[in-house]
Scaffold this motif. Sequence first.
Motif, PDB file in Angstrom:
ATOM      1  N   SER A 206     -55.369  21.347   6.516  1.00 52.06           N
ATOM      2  CA  SER A 206     -54.942  20.195   6.346  1.00 52.06           C
ATOM      3  C   SER A 206     -53.561  19.892   6.080  1.00 52.06           C
ATOM      4  CB  SER A 206     -55.647  19.403   5.472  1.00 52.06           C
ATOM      5  OG  SER A 206     -57.183  19.405   5.737  1.00 52.06           O
ATOM      6  N   LEU A 207     -52.998  20.840   5.449  1.00 47.73           N
ATOM      7  CA  LEU A 207     -51.574  20.776   5.094  1.00 47.73           C
ATOM      8  C   LEU A 207     -50.650  21.119   6.200  1.00 47.73           C
ATOM      9  CD1 LEU A 207     -48.915  20.644   3.183  1.00 47.73           C
ATOM     10  CD2 LEU A 207     -49.509  23.095   2.657  1.00 47.73           C
TER      11      LEU A 207
ATOM     12  N   LEU B 186     -51.553  20.600   9.436  1.00 47.55           N
ATOM     13  CA  LEU B 186     -51.497  19.420  10.173  1.00 47.55           C
ATOM     14  C   LEU B 186     -50.780  18.495   9.812  1.00 47.55           C
ATOM     15  CD1 LEU B 186     -53.089  18.454  12.649  1.00 47.55           C
ATOM     16  CD2 LEU B 186     -54.950  17.817  11.190  1.00 47.55           C
ATOM     17  N   ARG B 187     -50.575  18.138   8.359  1.00 42.03           N
ATOM     18  CA  ARG B 187     -49.981  16.875   7.932  1.00 42.03           C
ATOM     19  C   ARG B 187     -48.570  17.474   8.356  1.00 42.03           C
ATOM     20  NH1 ARG B 187     -49.498  12.592   4.381  1.00 42.03           N
ATOM     21  NH2 ARG B 187     -47.523  11.843   4.648  1.00 42.03           N
TER      22      ARG B 187
ATOM     23  N   GLU C   6     -43.363  13.006  13.764  1.00 38.44           N
ATOM     24  CA  GLU C   6     -43.001  11.596  13.844  1.00 38.44           C
ATOM     25  C   GLU C   6     -41.588  11.584  13.781  1.00 38.44           C
ATOM     26  OE1 GLU C   6     -44.454   8.664  13.610  1.00 38.44           O
ATOM     27  OE2 GLU C   6     -46.113   9.507  14.237  1.00 38.44           O
TER      28      GLU C   6
ATOM     29  N   SER D  44     -47.591  16.937  11.974  1.00 35.16           N
ATOM     30  CA  SER D  44     -47.727  15.487  12.109  1.00 35.16           C
ATOM     31  C   SER D  44     -46.583  14.738  11.625  1.00 35.16           C
ATOM     32  CB  SER D  44     -48.950  14.781  11.530  1.00 35.16           C
ATOM     33  OG  SER D  44     -48.990  13.281  11.701  1.00 35.16           O
ATOM     34  N   ASP D  45     -45.985  15.258  10.582  1.00 34.95           N
ATOM     35  CA  ASP D  45     -44.651  14.682  10.094  1.00 34.95           C
ATOM     36  C   ASP D  45     -43.398  15.131  11.018  1.00 34.95           C
ATOM     37  OD1 ASP D  45     -46.222  13.673   8.013  1.00 34.95           O
ATOM     38  OD2 ASP D  45     -45.208  15.007   6.551  1.00 34.95           O
TER      39      ASP D  45
END
Length: 67
Positions: free
Chosen positions: A14-15, A17-18, A25, A21-22
């Motif tokens: 999850s980390l 992926l985050r 962005e 994703s950042d």
Amino acid sequence: MFTEKDFELPMETSLKLRVMSDEVEACRDVDALKKNLKAVTTLLVKYQHILNRMIEKQWEAEIDKLL
């Protein structure tokens, strides 16, 4: 066959992926985004193909056991 827990991502994943994703962005280079999207799509399709082949082989093995 699968449980609800099977679909939950581990904390480390999850980390990752985050973080990714950042980074997406924050990216303003459209060509880099296109290139990476194509690479990720190719990888996804290959993984799907490999999983399908594994399932086929497992089914064949199970059928052979039954027969």
